[in-house]
Design an enzyme around this catalytic site. Structure first.
Site, short mmCIF file in Angstrom:
data_model
loop_
_atom_site.label_atom_id
_atom_site.label_comp_id
_atom_site.label_asym_id
_atom_site.label_seq_id
_atom_site.Cartn_x
_atom_site.Cartn_y
_atom_site.Cartn_z
N ASP A 158 46.83 41.96 40.68
CA ASP A 158 46.06 43.03 40.04
C ASP A 158 44.86 43.41 40.91
O ASP A 158 44.20 44.39 40.65
CB ASP A 158 45.58 42.55 38.67
CG ASP A 158 44.90 43.68 37.87
OD1 ASP A 158 45.49 44.78 37.80
OD2 ASP A 158 43.78 43.46 37.35
N GLY A 204 37.29 28.60 33.83
CA GLY A 204 36.18 29.15 33.04
C GLY A 204 36.72 29.74 31.76
O GLY A 204 37.81 29.38 31.29
N ARG A 205 35.96 30.69 31.22
CA ARG A 205 36.34 31.27 29.92
C ARG A 205 37.70 31.95 29.98
O ARG A 205 38.52 31.81 29.07
CB ARG A 205 35.27 32.27 29.48
CG ARG A 205 33.94 31.62 29.15
CD ARG A 205 32.87 32.67 28.99
NE ARG A 205 32.55 33.27 30.28
CZ ARG A 205 31.34 33.30 30.83
NH1 ARG A 205 30.33 32.75 30.20
NH2 ARG A 205 31.14 33.87 31.99
N ILE A 206 37.95 32.71 31.06
CA ILE A 206 39.24 33.43 31.11
C ILE A 206 40.37 32.45 31.43
O ILE A 206 41.46 32.54 30.85
CB ILE A 206 39.20 34.59 32.15
CG1 ILE A 206 38.03 35.54 31.83
CG2 ILE A 206 40.52 35.36 32.12
CD1 ILE A 206 37.84 36.66 32.86
N ARG A 211 35.56 23.48 40.73
CA ARG A 211 34.61 22.70 41.55
C ARG A 211 34.55 21.25 41.08
O ARG A 211 34.46 20.33 41.86
CB ARG A 211 33.23 23.34 41.53
CG ARG A 211 33.04 24.32 42.68
CD ARG A 211 31.66 24.88 42.63
NE ARG A 211 31.39 25.41 41.31
CZ ARG A 211 30.91 26.62 41.06
NH1 ARG A 211 30.61 27.40 42.05
NH2 ARG A 211 30.70 27.04 39.84
N SER A 212 34.63 21.05 39.74
CA SER A 212 34.65 19.69 39.20
C SER A 212 35.47 19.71 37.91
O SER A 212 35.66 20.77 37.31
CB SER A 212 33.22 19.22 38.93
OG SER A 212 32.56 20.17 38.13
N GLU A 252 40.38 47.40 47.78
CA GLU A 252 40.69 48.37 46.71
C GLU A 252 39.91 49.67 46.91
O GLU A 252 38.77 49.61 47.36
CB GLU A 252 40.32 47.75 45.36
CG GLU A 252 41.16 46.53 45.05
CD GLU A 252 40.68 45.79 43.80
OE1 GLU A 252 39.88 46.35 43.02
OE2 GLU A 252 41.11 44.64 43.62
N HIS A 254 44.12 46.91 39.42
CA HIS A 254 42.91 46.29 38.87
C HIS A 254 42.66 46.75 37.43
O HIS A 254 41.66 47.42 37.14
CB HIS A 254 41.70 46.60 39.77
CG HIS A 254 40.55 45.65 39.54
ND1 HIS A 254 39.68 45.27 40.53
CD2 HIS A 254 40.12 45.00 38.42
CE1 HIS A 254 38.77 44.44 40.04
NE2 HIS A 254 39.03 44.27 38.74
N ARG A 268 39.81 38.26 42.05
CA ARG A 268 39.30 39.15 43.09
C ARG A 268 40.21 39.04 44.31
O ARG A 268 40.65 37.93 44.65
CB ARG A 268 37.88 38.73 43.51
CG ARG A 268 36.79 39.14 42.56
CD ARG A 268 36.55 40.65 42.56
NE ARG A 268 35.47 41.04 41.67
CZ ARG A 268 35.62 41.40 40.39
NH1 ARG A 268 36.81 41.46 39.85
NH2 ARG A 268 34.57 41.73 39.67
C1 8YV Z 1 36.63 45.86 36.07
C2 8YV Z 1 36.24 43.38 36.61
O1 8YV Z 1 37.24 46.16 37.24
O2 8YV Z 1 34.90 42.47 34.92
C3 8YV Z 1 35.20 42.44 36.09
O3 8YV Z 1 34.68 41.66 36.89
O4 8YV Z 1 36.64 43.29 37.71
C4 8YV Z 1 36.84 44.42 35.71
O5 8YV Z 1 36.63 44.19 34.41
C5 8YV Z 1 35.28 46.47 36.20
O6 8YV Z 1 34.24 45.63 35.96
C6 8YV Z 1 35.17 47.76 35.45
O7 8YV Z 1 33.93 48.29 35.56
#
Ligand code: 8YV
Length: 314
Positions: free
Chosen positions: A253, A150-152, A172-173, A258, A276, A229
């Site tokens: 991370d 995806g974007r990241i 997924r594809s 968590e 995180h 995640r």
């Molecule tokens: C932060 C994240 O932990 O964007 C997300 O999905 O997991 C992180 O950027 C979180 O959203 C901070 O509020």
């Protein structure tokens, strides 16, 4: 729509900048400090982080809940189905954090390959006087596998290209817009790379996508980095693979439970652990806050959300 200042419930910690803005514009109730049960009747929006839990049972306590503004790109903690059944709108903060999360992924790649946190401890402990630091692993020119494009994922790939890495991915594809090699499964991808980076959304669809078989395919010279995640990786299988040196190391991370991180993981020397912090810079958290605030404002002004989650897009 009433002209009264809207009541909102805050379900996670936000940066002081956002807390101040919320307090200026809304009547804010912190979830864990609500003493007036009547407040539940007045709450019209929930504000939470990407990892906050917004379950059906919480929504059921709020008869006038209209929207959920997530300060994060991930919204796997929100029971989207329950929200949509009640017509509750959900927004998130995509794009503004791509750079930071991609930067962190590269930092983890460099940290696990060059063993930099361990090297720092080596100097601090004066181990250097007894001899040089052991050789580590070259990152430049190696093979990177991305679980998620995806974007990241694309932002990570862009950075990895500057390190002359070859890039392949699973999703997924196949994504027509990227020139990288596609593998149909994480296992096939892992078997063909040196570094496997997880950057796919969380939730039931990706739970334990990275399992013992994938780690076995990555092999004793392979490294895992997870900036997505904790739920995407079978953490028990990962601990076992690290303990038995079935993979070379990991940079994590995100974790299964968590902010608690298992003693097994914390005791391992072939892992680098961060709490995180993918999006945790002043600049990005401010941009995320601004976007989450803009979504709230749009909602209460009766306008379309600025960045609704895909399930809420018309
Ligand atoms: C932060 C994240 O932990 O964007 C997300 O999905 O997991 C992180 O950027 C979180 O959203 C901070 O509020």
């Amino acid at each position: 729509m009433s002209n009264e200042t809207p009541n909102v419930m805050l379900v996670s910690q936000v940066m002081p900048y956002m807390a101040q803005a919320l307090n200026e514009q809304y009547v804010v109730h912190e979830k864990d400090h609500i003493t007036d049960p009547g407040a539940l009747q007045r709450i019209r929006a929930i504000v939470g982080g990407g990892d906050s839990k917004v379950e059906a049972k919480l929504m059921a306590l709020l008869p006038h809940l209209e929207m959920i503004s997530v300060v994060g790109v991930g919204y796997d903690g929100v029971d989207v189905k329950a929200a949509l059944e009640r017509g509750i709108r959900i927004s998130h903060t995509p794009n503004v954090l791509n750079d930071d999360v991609a930067d962190l992924a590269l930092a983890h790649l460099l940290n696990v390959a060059r063993r930099l946190p361990q090297a720092d401890r080596f100097v601090r402990n004066s181990d250097w006087v007894d001899g040089p630091y052991p050789l580590s692993r070259k990152l430049s020119g190696s093979r990177l596998g991305l679980v998620g494009m995806g974007r990241i994922g694309q932002a990570i790939a862009k950075r990895a290209l500057a390190f002359d890495m070859s890039i392949s991915y699973t999703a997924r594809s196949p994504r027509a817009e990227v020139p990288y090699t596609f593998h149909a499964t994480p296992e096939a991808l892992a078997a063909n790379v040196d570094f496997l980076v997880v950057i796919t959304p969380g939730g039931p669809g990706t739970r334990h996508l990275i399992n013992a078989a994938v780690l076995k395919a990555l092999g004793p010279k392979g490294y895992l980095v997870n900036v997505a995640r904790g739920s995407v990786v079978d953490e028990a299988a990962l601990v076992e693979a690290l303990q038995k040196k079935q993979i070379a190391g990991a940079g994590l991370d995100v974790f299964a439970d968590e902010p608690r991180v298992s003693a097994e993981l914390r005791n391992l020397q072939n892992v680098v652990l961060t709490p995180h912090v993918g999006s945790a810079t002043f600049e990005t958290r401010k941009a995320m806050s601004d976007l989450a605030l803009a979504n709230l404002r749009a909602h209460f002004q009766g306008e379309p959300l600025v960045s609704p989650i895909p399930e809420c897009q018309a």
